[in-house]
Motif scaffolding. Structure first.
Motif, PDB file in Angstrom:
ATOM      1  N   VAL A   1       0.879  -1.184  -0.110  1.00  8.42           N
ATOM      2  CA  VAL A   1      -0.170   0.103  -0.015  1.00  8.42           C
ATOM      3  C   VAL A   1       0.854   1.196   0.066  1.00  8.42           C
ATOM      4  O   VAL A   1       1.894   1.340   0.778  1.00  8.42           O
ATOM      5  CB  VAL A   1      -1.047   0.068   1.171  1.00  8.42           C
ATOM      6  CG1 VAL A   1      -1.739   1.454   1.303  1.00  8.42           C
ATOM      7  CG2 VAL A   1      -2.118  -1.078   1.170  1.00  8.42           C
ATOM      8  N   ALA A   2       0.621   2.204  -0.980  1.00  8.50           N
ATOM      9  CA  ALA A   2       1.173   3.430  -0.781  1.00  8.50           C
ATOM     10  C   ALA A   2       0.288   4.521  -0.720  1.00  8.50           C
ATOM     11  O   ALA A   2      -0.569   4.804  -1.174  1.00  8.50           O
ATOM     12  CB  ALA A   2       1.998   3.611  -2.294  1.00  8.50           C
ATOM     13  N   LEU A   3       0.749   5.488   0.237  1.00  9.00           N
ATOM     14  CA  LEU A   3       0.061   6.806   0.502  1.00  9.00           C
ATOM     15  C   LEU A   3       0.905   8.143  -0.260  1.00  9.00           C
ATOM     16  O   LEU A   3       1.947   7.978  -0.151  1.00  9.00           O
ATOM     17  CB  LEU A   3      -0.075   7.265   2.065  1.00  9.00           C
ATOM     18  CG  LEU A   3      -0.913   6.474   2.894  1.00  9.00           C
ATOM     19  CD1 LEU A   3      -0.877   6.854   4.234  1.00  9.00           C
ATOM     20  CD2 LEU A   3      -2.382   6.388   2.194  1.00  9.00           C
TER      21      LEU A   3
ATOM     22  N   ALA B   1       5.112   3.970   1.488  1.00  9.30           N
ATOM     23  CA  ALA B   1       4.701   2.645   1.092  1.00  9.30           C
ATOM     24  C   ALA B   1       5.033   1.632   2.294  1.00  9.30           C
ATOM     25  O   ALA B   1       5.965   1.854   3.000  1.00  9.30           O
ATOM     26  CB  ALA B   1       5.218   2.335  -0.294  1.00  9.30           C
ATOM     27  N   ALA B   2       4.210   0.710   2.307  1.00  8.54           N
ATOM     28  CA  ALA B   2       4.662  -0.284   3.143  1.00  8.54           C
ATOM     29  C   ALA B   2       4.153  -1.497   2.584  1.00  8.54           C
ATOM     30  O   ALA B   2       3.166  -1.750   1.889  1.00  8.54           O
ATOM     31  CB  ALA B   2       3.606  -0.241   4.584  1.00  8.54           C
ATOM     32  N   THR B   3       4.517  -2.812   2.986  1.00  7.35           N
ATOM     33  CA  THR B   3       4.089  -4.060   2.325  1.00  7.35           C
ATOM     34  C   THR B   3       4.132  -5.169   3.599  1.00  7.35           C
ATOM     35  O   THR B   3       4.697  -5.228   4.360  1.00  7.35           O
ATOM     36  CB  THR B   3       5.486  -4.677   1.513  1.00  7.35           C
ATOM     37  OG1 THR B   3       5.485  -3.781   0.406  1.00  7.35           O
ATOM     38  CG2 THR B   3       5.020  -6.008   0.979  1.00  7.35           C
ATOM     39  N   TYR B   4       3.043  -5.990   3.265  1.00  4.85           N
ATOM     40  CA  TYR B   4       2.758  -7.159   4.296  1.00  4.85           C
ATOM     41  C   TYR B   4       3.084  -8.521   3.421  1.00  4.85           C
ATOM     42  O   TYR B   4       2.815  -8.567   2.257  1.00  4.85           O
ATOM     43  CB  TYR B   4       1.214  -7.260   4.472  1.00  4.85           C
ATOM     44  CG  TYR B   4       0.826  -8.658   5.082  1.00  4.85           C
ATOM     45  CD1 TYR B   4       1.384  -8.952   6.319  1.00  4.85           C
ATOM     46  CD2 TYR B   4      -0.166  -9.399   4.659  1.00  4.85           C
ATOM     47  CE1 TYR B   4       1.132 -10.108   6.825  1.00  4.85           C
ATOM     48  CE2 TYR B   4      -0.564 -10.537   5.127  1.00  4.85           C
ATOM     49  CZ  TYR B   4       0.165 -10.836   6.342  1.00  4.85           C
ATOM     50  OH  TYR B   4      -0.374 -12.077   6.617  1.00  4.85           O
ATOM     51  N   LEU B   5       4.123  -9.092   4.096  1.00  3.70           N
ATOM     52  CA  LEU B   5       4.628 -10.201   3.603  1.00  3.70           C
ATOM     53  C   LEU B   5       4.415 -11.342   4.470  1.00  3.70           C
ATOM     54  O   LEU B   5       4.971 -11.569   5.558  1.00  3.70           O
ATOM     55  CB  LEU B   5       6.281 -10.342   3.404  1.00  3.70           C
ATOM     56  CG  LEU B   5       6.697  -8.967   2.555  1.00  3.70           C
ATOM     57  CD1 LEU B   5       8.316  -8.970   2.891  1.00  3.70           C
ATOM     58  CD2 LEU B   5       6.446  -9.621   0.984  1.00  3.70           C
TER      59      LEU B   5
ATOM     60  N   ASP C   1       3.498   6.502   8.040  1.00  4.15           N
ATOM     61  CA  ASP C   1       4.983   6.882   8.783  1.00  4.15           C
ATOM     62  C   ASP C   1       5.799   7.032   7.582  1.00  4.15           C
ATOM     63  O   ASP C   1       6.638   8.042   7.729  1.00  4.15           O
ATOM     64  CB  ASP C   1       5.205   5.845   9.726  1.00  4.15           C
ATOM     65  CG  ASP C   1       6.414   6.141  10.452  1.00  4.15           C
ATOM     66  OD1 ASP C   1       6.642   6.855  11.311  1.00  4.15           O
ATOM     67  OD2 ASP C   1       7.529   5.436  10.078  1.00  4.15           O
ATOM     68  N   ALA C   2       6.002   6.244   6.699  1.00  9.49           N
ATOM     69  CA  ALA C   2       6.862   6.403   5.741  1.00  9.49           C
ATOM     70  C   ALA C   2       6.654   7.652   4.667  1.00  9.49           C
ATOM     71  O   ALA C   2       7.674   8.366   4.440  1.00  9.49           O
ATOM     72  CB  ALA C   2       6.953   5.140   4.691  1.00  9.49           C
ATOM     73  N   LEU C   3       5.351   8.255   4.678  1.00 11.80           N
ATOM     74  CA  LEU C   3       5.239   9.455   3.954  1.00 11.80           C
ATOM     75  C   LEU C   3       5.582  10.498   4.997  1.00 11.80           C
ATOM     76  O   LEU C   3       6.009  11.508   4.133  1.00 11.80           O
ATOM     77  CB  LEU C   3       3.601   9.414   3.889  1.00 11.80           C
ATOM     78  CG  LEU C   3       2.815  10.782   3.155  1.00 11.80           C
ATOM     79  CD1 LEU C   3       3.568  10.889   1.759  1.00 11.80           C
ATOM     80  CD2 LEU C   3       1.396  10.669   3.057  1.00 11.80           C
TER      81      LEU C   3
ATOM     82  N   TYR D   1      10.055   4.048   2.518  1.00 11.06           N
ATOM     83  CA  TYR D   1       9.361   2.732   2.808  1.00 11.06           C
ATOM     84  C   TYR D   1       9.232   2.633   4.098  1.00 11.06           C
ATOM     85  O   TYR D   1      10.109   2.949   4.997  1.00 11.06           O
ATOM     86  CB  TYR D   1      10.098   1.665   2.303  1.00 11.06           C
ATOM     87  CG  TYR D   1       9.398   0.599   1.336  1.00 11.06           C
ATOM     88  CD1 TYR D   1       8.885  -0.484   2.139  1.00 11.06           C
ATOM     89  CD2 TYR D   1       9.103   1.040   0.299  1.00 11.06           C
ATOM     90  CE1 TYR D   1       8.122  -1.285   1.366  1.00 11.06           C
ATOM     91  CE2 TYR D   1       8.213   0.063  -0.551  1.00 11.06           C
ATOM     92  CZ  TYR D   1       7.617  -0.994   0.038  1.00 11.06           C
ATOM     93  OH  TYR D   1       6.781  -1.994  -0.498  1.00 11.06           O
ATOM     94  N   GLY D   2       7.892   2.103   4.643  1.00 15.08           N
ATOM     95  CA  GLY D   2       7.748   1.864   6.002  1.00 15.08           C
ATOM     96  C   GLY D   2       7.935   0.449   6.491  1.00 15.08           C
ATOM     97  O   GLY D   2       7.892  -0.565   5.863  1.00 15.08           O
TER      98      GLY D   2
END
Length: 539
Positions: free
Chosen positions: A409-411, A497-501, A520-522, A535-536
């Protein structure tokens, strides 16, 4: 035995395999399972079961047997049927009190209770809001409480204050698509093991079975009332025949007209002598000539007393008439067939109105679809709105957990947009947001989901996309916005952006956790100078 499930030994039958998904029997998907259901659905698996799973399987078998027994048993009346269901539910789920209720508006009437020593009796009436079942009716679905007293708000509930019932499970009984009442079970002690999905399905199936029986009886009662009404009306036909406001015919057992009343003559445009002795099929629409002949034959054979159907006729002017035809057979003292009495109600206008109504209903459904689409779209950019994004993110995370693949997901925040708006005005700001949306939308994949999050913020869901791929995608968006020309000044965006793996991230995140990581990354992207991607990390 290599079946995934175990088997049920029914009286006089072979052992029937229980279909399973893994080791969990799939018993409750379509209502009470029947023997053909089980045989048709069975499929195999060679995976061995643990002792715990075997115990769980055994419990399912007991419930299946009980549901099957309840389904095939005959009961003299409703109280006996209710009692059998309540007794079975209490025994299999270890609860203290079982109730079948009927709900009419806000009145909750006890139709049956087991056992009877808890201060509640048949025909007791309560306000629906003073029962745990209020939530069942409100949600239209099964409800469970494992420990009511653990919820400070629920400790003020009238049921808890007066009876101290700590655990509860209930499901709606539906009749003709509406909630007729509930079947529910309660206990004074909290649940040491929370209610499972199987518990809920078991109670739902009990409710479904009761609803089907009640609905069948209601329909039968309605049919019997309609037949009785028709019989009573026939007793008045002879005296009221001539001046009845609807068309009426006396027809011999071979279908020849004996007599017609004034309303029918006016409807068809004939004199009575022009109809006498003629076969009724001569006046039927060519496509409906034989319609109802089988029903007449059944009446002659004593297999039915009356019938009712819609049929087309052609009048003396060649016009097609839609008629609601009700017919019954008059018999003599010895039971011999004497003649038919037929009532013809002109429903031509009703049929035309019905077709028009169906056309309008189709238009309304189309309008509702458009309204739903509008409710999920941003009016300025044409992108999906925040509500649509939240729905899609829930679906994407669920698919990620099922499939074991990543989701990112990216804000996206338009840099210094407030200054742009203040300097150049809101119309110019709207044009800028539209240009940014168009630029980014041109660089997304078909599987991506770009939405307007609110104000100058956008959000992007990237299914099956890990850290590196999502970073590349975000950089494309950033560059696309940077390349926009024709505005009052150059535009740029900051992206977090953040990724769920699955398997790498600790625990499955909810939507808020993933968005918070991206946010938070934004923040760091803006803090580091804007017009960049950061990247978060999920914790």
């Amino acid at each position: 035995m290599t079946q995934a499930g175990t088997g049920v030994m029914l009286p006089g039958r072979a052992t029937v395999p229980i279909p399973a998904y893994g080791h969990r029997p799939y018993l409750f998907a379509r209502g009470y399972p029947t023997l053909p259901d089980l045989c048709d659905d069975a499929h195999g698996s060679d995976t061995p079961m643990s002792s715990t799973e075997e115990d769980e399987q055994t419990g399912y078998v007991h419930r299946l047997r009980e549901l099957y027994r309840l389904q095939i048993s005959r009961y003299p009346d409703y109280p006996s049927r209710y009692t059998a269901h309540l007794t079975a539910g209490l025994r299999l789920m270890g609860m203290d009190i079982g109730i079948v209720s009927h709900i009419d508006d806000c009145r909750y009437t006890v139709r049956a209770v087991q056992p009877a020593e808890h201060g509640i009796a048949k025909d007791d009436v309560f306000e629906l809001g003073d029962t745990y079942c209020a939530r069942v009716v409100g949600t239209g679905a099964a409800v469970t409480y494992n420990h009511v007293g653990s919820d400070p708000a629920m400790r003020e509930h009238p049921v808890y204050r007066e009876m101290h019932l700590e655990s509860y499970i209930g499901a709606p009984i539906r009749v003709n698509g509406r909630i007729w009442g509930t079947i529910n079970f309660s206990a004074i002690a909290p649940r040491t093991i929370p209610f499972s999905k199987a518990d809920t399905e078991f109670v739902e199936l009990m409710a479904q079975g009761l609803g089907q029986v009640i609905e069948r009886d209601v329909l039968q009662q309605q049919r019997e009332e309609a037949i009785t009404h028709l019989e009573q009306s026939n007793e008045l036909f002879e005296s009221a025949f001539e001046f009845a406001p609807v068309g009426m015919l006396l027809v011999d057992t071979e279908g020849h007209i004996l007599r017609a009343n004034r309303a029918l003559l006016e409807m068809f445009g004939y004199r009575e002598d022009e109809l006498f002795g003629r076969d009724t099929r001569e006046f039927a629409h060519p496509e409906d000539v034989d319609l109802g002949q089988d029903l007449l034959a059944e009446m002659r054979a004593g297999q039915r007393r009356s019938y009712r159907l819609e049929k087309r006729y052609v009048n003396a002017m060649g016009e097609t008439l839609w008629c609601l035809v009700s017919a019954s057979l008059v018999r003599g003292n010895e039971g011999e067939a004497r003649y038919f009495i037929a009532q013809l109600l002109d429903i031509t206008e009703v049929k035309h109105n019905r077709m028009e109504l169906e056309r309008q209903r189709a238009e309304l459904e189309l309008a509702n679809h458009k309204l739903t689409a509008f409710a999920l779209a941003d009016s300025l950019t044409g992108l999906p709105n925040r509500r649509a994004f939240q729905q899609r993110l829930t679906e994407a995370l669920a698919a990620s957990r099922r499939g074991g693949h990543a989701v990112s997901v990216a804000l996206i925040d338009v840099d210094l947009f407030k200054q742009y708006n203040d300097r150049f005005g809101h119309p110019a700001g709207d044009d800028a947001l539209q240009a940014v949306a168009d630029a980014m939308n041109g660089f997304t994949r078909d599987s991506d989901f770009l939405a307007r999050y609110g104000g100058e913020e956008f959000v992007l869901i990237m299914p099956e996309t890990g850290n590196e791929a999502s970073a590349t995608a975000c950089e494309r968006l950033r560059s696309a916005v940077e390349a926009i020309s024709g505005l009052k000044r150059a535009m740029s965006v900051s992206i977090g952006a953040a990724t769920y793996l699955p398997g790498e991230t600790t625990g499955p995140p909810d939507e808020e956790t993933l968005i918070a990581a991206a946010d938070d990354a934004l923040y760091r992207a803006k803090r580091d100078g804007r017009n960049r991607v950061r990247y978060g990390t999920l914790h």
